[in-house]
Design an enzyme around this catalytic site. Structure first.
Site, PDB file in Angstrom:
ATOM      1  N   ARG A  78     -88.368 -12.967 -21.353  1.00 24.05           N
ATOM      2  CA  ARG A  78     -87.825 -11.796 -22.059  1.00 24.05           C
ATOM      3  C   ARG A  78     -88.620 -11.645 -23.341  1.00 24.05           C
ATOM      4  O   ARG A  78     -88.576 -12.517 -24.213  1.00 24.05           O
ATOM      5  CB  ARG A  78     -86.337 -11.970 -22.350  1.00 24.05           C
ATOM      6  CG  ARG A  78     -85.833 -10.974 -23.364  1.00 24.05           C
ATOM      7  CD  ARG A  78     -84.349 -10.921 -23.459  1.00 24.05           C
ATOM      8  NE  ARG A  78     -83.798 -10.229 -22.302  1.00 24.05           N
ATOM      9  CZ  ARG A  78     -82.557  -9.753 -22.229  1.00 24.05           C
ATOM     10  NH1 ARG A  78     -81.716  -9.921 -23.226  1.00 24.05           N
ATOM     11  NH2 ARG A  78     -82.143  -9.119 -21.152  1.00 24.05           N
ATOM     12  N   HIS A 127     -86.959  -3.066 -17.618  1.00 22.52           N
ATOM     13  CA  HIS A 127     -85.971  -4.124 -17.351  1.00 22.52           C
ATOM     14  C   HIS A 127     -85.691  -4.125 -15.833  1.00 22.52           C
ATOM     15  O   HIS A 127     -84.634  -3.685 -15.385  1.00 22.52           O
ATOM     16  CB  HIS A 127     -84.697  -3.819 -18.157  1.00 22.52           C
ATOM     17  CG  HIS A 127     -83.754  -4.975 -18.293  1.00 22.52           C
ATOM     18  ND1 HIS A 127     -83.986  -6.230 -17.754  1.00 22.52           N
ATOM     19  CD2 HIS A 127     -82.528  -5.069 -18.899  1.00 22.52           C
ATOM     20  CE1 HIS A 127     -82.964  -7.028 -18.042  1.00 22.52           C
ATOM     21  NE2 HIS A 127     -82.072  -6.349 -18.729  1.00 22.52           N
ATOM     22  N   GLN A 178     -82.501  -5.687 -14.184  1.00 25.73           N
ATOM     23  CA  GLN A 178     -81.320  -4.870 -14.421  1.00 25.73           C
ATOM     24  C   GLN A 178     -81.224  -3.766 -13.368  1.00 25.73           C
ATOM     25  O   GLN A 178     -80.163  -3.572 -12.758  1.00 25.73           O
ATOM     26  CB  GLN A 178     -81.412  -4.248 -15.830  1.00 25.73           C
ATOM     27  CG  GLN A 178     -80.210  -3.442 -16.223  1.00 25.73           C
ATOM     28  CD  GLN A 178     -78.973  -4.315 -16.431  1.00 25.73           C
ATOM     29  OE1 GLN A 178     -79.017  -5.272 -17.175  1.00 25.73           O
ATOM     30  NE2 GLN A 178     -77.881  -3.987 -15.761  1.00 25.73           N
ATOM     31  N   ASP A 191     -76.825   3.317 -22.014  1.00 27.30           N
ATOM     32  CA  ASP A 191     -77.281   2.067 -22.641  1.00 27.30           C
ATOM     33  C   ASP A 191     -77.189   2.278 -24.154  1.00 27.30           C
ATOM     34  O   ASP A 191     -76.963   3.400 -24.630  1.00 27.30           O
ATOM     35  CB  ASP A 191     -78.729   1.773 -22.194  1.00 27.30           C
ATOM     36  CG  ASP A 191     -79.263   0.443 -22.732  1.00 27.30           C
ATOM     37  OD1 ASP A 191     -78.456  -0.386 -23.215  1.00 27.30           O
ATOM     38  OD2 ASP A 191     -80.495   0.234 -22.679  1.00 27.30           O
ATOM     39  N   CYS A 229     -75.572  -1.259 -18.822  1.00 28.67           N
ATOM     40  CA  CYS A 229     -76.193  -2.577 -18.585  1.00 28.67           C
ATOM     41  C   CYS A 229     -75.544  -3.663 -19.442  1.00 28.67           C
ATOM     42  O   CYS A 229     -75.652  -4.841 -19.123  1.00 28.67           O
ATOM     43  CB  CYS A 229     -77.684  -2.505 -18.837  1.00 28.67           C
ATOM     44  SG  CYS A 229     -78.087  -1.939 -20.496  1.00 28.67           S
ATOM     45  N   ARG A 289     -75.969  -8.910 -11.458  1.00 25.23           N
ATOM     46  CA  ARG A 289     -77.286  -9.355 -11.936  1.00 25.23           C
ATOM     47  C   ARG A 289     -77.635 -10.680 -11.270  1.00 25.23           C
ATOM     48  O   ARG A 289     -78.771 -10.926 -10.868  1.00 25.23           O
ATOM     49  CB  ARG A 289     -77.249  -9.540 -13.457  1.00 25.23           C
ATOM     50  CG  ARG A 289     -77.233  -8.256 -14.285  1.00 25.23           C
ATOM     51  CD  ARG A 289     -78.582  -7.566 -14.276  1.00 25.23           C
ATOM     52  NE  ARG A 289     -79.642  -8.436 -14.736  1.00 25.23           N
ATOM     53  CZ  ARG A 289     -79.941  -8.681 -16.023  1.00 25.23           C
ATOM     54  NH1 ARG A 289     -79.258  -8.077 -16.967  1.00 25.23           N
ATOM     55  NH2 ARG A 289     -80.942  -9.492 -16.342  1.00 25.23           N
TER      56      ARG A 289
END
Ligand code: CP
Ligand code: NVA
Length: 336
Positions: A102, A129, A132, A224, A264, A292
């Protein structure tokens, strides 16, 4: 599939295979547990930013599959600072069987993949991402018989999450509508790529600055945070621009009555989404978060589960980095 860096790199068949595998793994776990297919394997997890879902779902996912995961916090490694990214990749991939990273700068994931002998998974970069998006579409797939032809509406910032979502929808024939403030649209190259995928799959892409137009008739409404990790200096400016894009009951009413509301997470309740909607009857925020893990297990199995998906192939394969000359090494060791 050698790495998992961006949705745009995957074929439709690869995405569908991952979704099928996620479903099997989720069912297998519900029936008593997953087979320890990754016994003896370890995932090294580099984090330059905080995380709840990504860290825990990867760590538990590895454990359920019989493997292990190693958490390397933002204070450790110093990717591109204390040590160059190619050097980190070469050292770490000698210890572990897969790397999840990340990062801020997407180039860092690409460079890790270029120099690592083990598969690399993008656990979020400023560009996208993909884990996700895979988990999200898996969550929709569980609730709708057919993905193709659904209308997926994203309302908010044209950010990393939106980038992965437009690409996965465009690959799978899902119509994608996005409503963002004028200065916060998706980057043009992201949309160009999405339109190329859509031309093949038949999905329709619609961009607007009107949140109501984006939400109208939707099967899914997604939002988001207004300020992503790393953009904290812009918080106040963004708080002024985004309120019309809040996902609230009035916006949800414009969609289909059985619309799925997604986020998310982490959510800033009262900003991009209200409590009423986040906790309301259309919300699937928490099954979405759980998924996830199931989706990422499918990625782990694909990349680490077979000998040819990991080190062995890379050592023989074309993506092994060429022997670094002095000049090349110099150009790759710059600080972020
Ligand atoms: N959605 C998501 O990636 O959550 P974390 O930042 O907690 O990992
Ligand atoms: N866009 C958000 C997603 C967090 C999971 C961020 O990058 O901070």
């Amino acid at each position: 599939m050698q790495h998992f860096i961006a949705i745009a790199d995957l074929s439709r068949a690869e995405i569908e295979a991952l979704l099928d595998s996620a479903l099997k793994l989720k069912r297998e776990r519900a029936k008593g547990g997953n087979k320890p297919i990754l016994k003896g394997k370890t995932l090294g997890m580099i984090f330059q930013k905080p995380s709840l879902r990504t860290r825990v779902s990867f760590e538990m996912g590895m454990r359920h599959l019989g493997g292990d995961a190693l958490y390397l916090s933002p204070a450790e490694i110093g990717l591109g600072g204390r040590e160059s990214v190619p050097d980190v990749a070469r050292v770490l991939s000698g210890y572990v069987d897969g790397i999840m990273a990340r990062v801020f700068d997407h180039q860092h994931v690409l460079t890790l993949a270029e120099w690592s002998r083990a598969p690399v998974i993008n656990g979020l970069s400023d560009y996208n991402h993909p884990c996700q998006a895979l988990g999200d579409i898996f969550t929709v797939m569980e609730r709708r018989k057919k993905l193709e032809g659904l209308t997926f509406s994203y309302v908010g910032d044209g950010n990393n999450v939106a980038t992965s979502l437009i690409h996965i929808c465009a690959k799978l024939g899902i119509h994608f509508r996005i409503g963002t403030p004028a200065d916060y649209e998706l980057p043009a190259p992201v949309v160009v790529k999405a339109r190329e995928f859509a031309a093949v799959s038949g999905s329709q892409i619609f961009e607007t600055i009107d949140p109501h137009e984006a939400a109208r008739g939707a099967d899914v409404i997604y939002t988001d945070v207004w300020t992503s990790m790393g953009q904290e200096a812009e918080t106040e400016k963004r708080k002024a621009a985004f309120p019309p894009y809040q996902v609230n009951e009035a916006l949800v009413k414009l969609a289909k009555p059985d619309v799925l509301v997604m986020h998310c997470l982490p959510a800033h309740r009262g900003q991009e989404i209200t409590d009423e909607v986040a906790d309301g009857p259309n919300s699937i925020l928490f099954p979405q978060a759980e998924n996830r893990m199931h989706a990422q297990k499918a990625i782990l199995l694909t990349l680490l589960g077979k000998e040819e998906g990991g080190k062995m192939k890379k050592e023989k394969g074309k993506s092994r980095p060429p022997r670094a000359t002095k000049a090349k090494r110099k150009s790759k060791t710059g600080k972020r």
